[in-house]
Design an enzyme around this catalytic site. Sequence first.
Site, short mmCIF file in Angstrom:
data_model
loop_
_atom_site.label_atom_id
_atom_site.label_comp_id
_atom_site.label_asym_id
_atom_site.label_seq_id
_atom_site.Cartn_x
_atom_site.Cartn_y
_atom_site.Cartn_z
CB SER A 125 -3.17 8.53 -11.74
OG SER A 125 -3.52 7.64 -10.71
CE1 TYR A 150 0.14 12.03 -8.10
CE2 TYR A 150 -1.66 10.58 -7.43
CZ TYR A 150 -0.59 10.87 -8.27
OH TYR A 150 -0.29 10.00 -9.29
CE LYS A 154 -0.36 12.72 -11.83
NZ LYS A 154 0.72 13.18 -12.72
N1 UFG Z 1 -0.56 -1.41 0.92
C1 UFG Z 1 -0.37 -2.13 2.09
N2 UFG Z 1 0.75 -1.85 2.80
C2 UFG Z 1 1.68 -0.93 2.41
C3 UFG Z 1 1.47 -0.22 1.22
C4 UFG Z 1 0.32 -0.49 0.50
O1 UFG Z 1 -1.17 -2.97 2.47
O2 UFG Z 1 2.67 -0.73 3.13
C5 UFG Z 1 -1.77 -1.71 0.13
C6 UFG Z 1 -2.68 -0.50 -0.03
O3 UFG Z 1 -3.56 -0.41 1.06
C7 UFG Z 1 -3.35 -0.81 -1.35
C8 UFG Z 1 -2.30 -1.58 -2.15
O4 UFG Z 1 -1.36 -2.04 -1.18
O5 UFG Z 1 -4.43 -1.68 -1.13
C9 UFG Z 1 -1.56 -0.72 -3.16
O6 UFG Z 1 -1.09 0.44 -2.50
P1 UFG Z 1 -0.04 1.43 -3.17
O7 UFG Z 1 0.24 2.50 -2.20
O8 UFG Z 1 1.12 0.66 -3.70
O9 UFG Z 1 -0.82 1.97 -4.43
P2 UFG Z 1 -2.18 2.78 -4.48
O10 UFG Z 1 -3.11 1.96 -5.32
O11 UFG Z 1 -2.67 3.23 -3.19
O12 UFG Z 1 -1.67 4.11 -5.20
C10 UFG Z 1 -1.28 4.11 -6.50
C11 UFG Z 1 -0.26 5.21 -6.76
C12 UFG Z 1 -0.88 6.56 -6.56
C13 UFG Z 1 -2.16 6.67 -7.30
C14 UFG Z 1 -3.08 5.53 -6.96
C15 UFG Z 1 -4.33 5.53 -7.76
O13 UFG Z 1 0.84 5.08 -5.89
O14 UFG Z 1 0.03 7.52 -7.03
O15 UFG Z 1 -2.42 4.31 -7.23
O16 UFG Z 1 -5.22 4.57 -7.26
F1 UFG Z 1 -2.81 7.82 -6.99
#
Ligand code: UFG
Length: 338
Positions: A125, A150, A154
């Site tokens: 990741s 988590y 990785k």
């Molecule tokens: N977000 C919101 N509201 C929500 C969910 C997410 O505003 O309800 C925002 C988050 O703050 C972030 C973006 O949308 O800015 C993406 O969030 P995600 O949770 O979809 O994805 P992440 O980038 O946080 O996480 C993903 C994977 C993880 C991994 C990570 C690595 O889900 O498994 O990328 O950066 F670890």
Amino acid sequence: MKILVTGGLGFIGSHVVVELQNQGFEVIIIDNLSNSSEDVLVGIESITRKRPVFKNIDLRDKTSVLSFFKEYNDIDGVIHFAASKAVGESVENPLLYYENNLNTLVYLLQELQKKGNGSFIFSSSCTVYGQADDMPITESAPVKPAESPYGNTKQIGEEIIRDTCKVSKDIKAIALRYFNPIGAHESVKIGELPIGIPQNLIPYITQTAIGLREQLSVFGDDYPTHDGTCIRDYIHVVDLAKAHVVALKRLIENKNKSNYEVFNIGTGTGSSVLDVIKGFEKVSDQKLNYKIVSRREGDVISAFADTAKANTELGWTAKSTLEEALKSAWDWEQKIRS
Ligand code: UFG
């Protein structure tokens, strides 16, 4: 060629199984159904006209892993997805994550070592980069201290594989560092099936639009980005799945430069949360109910991939646009709720 896909009934795994079968590989799936369902086999079969072999095995059970490899002693490659992936849960229950994500990896590599050879693709990741100093992120960017157990699994997972490859020269491995996988298969027969309240942005958006959730919370609009919301590299899951097949072929055809390699798998384009919402509103032709709330702990400001290494060395490029990926996610949400 026989390929073992662990976690092959999950979101990314199922799309990879489809691409492998479409390219003539014989697939054996191991999955313990902890975050998936046997119904996914039906979807895979209806797309590819072939039902993969399915073994309900929990990879934490070493004896079962041993007997699987005794029965299937002619596996040519392993693509390893089976792992837990909820960042928040990993903070609550770190040992579960170390056991699920690392013990299982060790057992699989031990079997390859016994066999003496094998091709291995690992689901890594972009989380390993943390908040990278420069955008886009290249593979040579430093690995930053993990924000969660988590993320740590990785990083340690990559190290376990790298150390194993150092001593076992006939094991060939590639770690694919995914950016943010989204979307669903164009057939609308397989897609993401989050259990409970989605933690990720796109399923939260589609569930809000379909009426399952009242409102999307946008976590922070005071980041130093063009509109104040965080930037990510959203990649269509089918593009991501295809990257696994080319990576596997690179190993099988001995085109790899060393027996342990790392590739970023993203589109190279960064999109903010508000960009995603706008894109979704366009493809779904409706307004999304959302509000800005405070930042979510652990979120990095920005992460998008430099894809040059994957483009040149794997000969792979993501094809779908953000809107196409969002449209497929929306089609899938509508299909599963109909
Ligand atoms: N977000 C919101 N509201 C929500 C969910 C997410 O505003 O309800 C925002 C988050 O703050 C972030 C973006 O949308 O800015 C993406 O969030 P995600 O949770 O979809 O994805 P992440 O980038 O946080 O996480 C993903 C994977 C993880 C991994 C990570 C690595 O889900 O498994 O990328 O950066 F670890």
